[in-house]
Design an enzyme around this catalytic site. Sequence first.
Site, short mmCIF file in Angstrom:
data_model
loop_
_atom_site.label_atom_id
_atom_site.label_comp_id
_atom_site.label_asym_id
_atom_site.label_seq_id
_atom_site.Cartn_x
_atom_site.Cartn_y
_atom_site.Cartn_z
N HIS A 22 0.83 -1.21 0.00
CA HIS A 22 0.00 0.00 0.00
C HIS A 22 0.86 1.26 0.00
O HIS A 22 0.39 2.34 -0.35
CB HIS A 22 -0.91 -0.01 1.23
CG HIS A 22 -2.31 0.43 0.99
ND1 HIS A 22 -2.94 0.43 -0.23
CD2 HIS A 22 -3.25 0.88 1.87
CE1 HIS A 22 -4.18 0.86 -0.10
NE2 HIS A 22 -4.39 1.14 1.16
N ASN A 67 -6.74 6.63 3.79
CA ASN A 67 -8.12 7.06 3.52
C ASN A 67 -8.39 8.49 3.96
O ASN A 67 -9.50 8.98 3.77
CB ASN A 67 -9.12 6.08 4.14
CG ASN A 67 -8.99 5.99 5.65
OD1 ASN A 67 -8.03 6.49 6.23
ND2 ASN A 67 -9.93 5.32 6.28
N ASP A 92 -0.66 2.42 -5.29
CA ASP A 92 -0.71 0.99 -5.58
C ASP A 92 -1.99 0.69 -6.36
O ASP A 92 -3.00 1.37 -6.19
CB ASP A 92 -0.69 0.19 -4.27
CG ASP A 92 -1.84 0.53 -3.34
OD1 ASP A 92 -2.02 1.74 -3.02
OD2 ASP A 92 -2.57 -0.38 -2.92
N ASN A 113 -9.47 3.72 -1.38
CA ASN A 113 -9.96 4.75 -0.46
C ASN A 113 -9.11 6.02 -0.46
O ASN A 113 -9.63 7.10 -0.22
CB ASN A 113 -10.07 4.18 0.95
CG ASN A 113 -11.20 3.18 1.07
OD1 ASN A 113 -12.22 3.30 0.38
ND2 ASN A 113 -11.03 2.19 1.91
#
Length: 186
Positions: A22, A67, A92, A113
Amino acid sequence: MADRWLVFGLGNPGDQYAKTRHNIGQMVVDYLASNSKFTSHKSRTEIADIHVGQIPVTLAKSKLYMNESGAPCKALADFYKVAPSNLIVIHDELDIPFNTIRIKQGGGDNGHNGLKDLTMHFGGPGYYRVRMGIGRPAGPQDPADFVLKPFASTEKKELEDFIARGAAAVERLIEKGLEAAQQEFN
């Protein structure tokens, strides 16, 4: 003087996330900043200034979680008066095979997100995206767990080159524009 660009690497803060899939966006930003030092900015980001040719570029990483990336990125863009047309977000991408890069402007968030929050804060997806393919998990593993895990040992062998190519894609996009960058890296 050329207009400033903002390059924002998506990821999560903290050592436990630093080497996860991530955080590949932040890994590319770190690579681009290898000859610079990050400093804290009031926008809740860490920034480093570089030049791509003669073009000033601010590299940024959020101090908040993925997020919640939109508010810090928007605050930084407002501070430097950078329009979405001069913003590159590196992130990513599950739907692209590992070690594959795709560059685009706009488009949907595909359930990401971080992108969802950015698009909300900017009022649309008009920014550029350097999509770093991480592939999908094999078998029944939840994608949310997969992205928060470190790269597999087989992937780690190619990771340094992948990150370097991501950085080169960002530089090409800034210097030569979307079409030239897509022709070289997509």
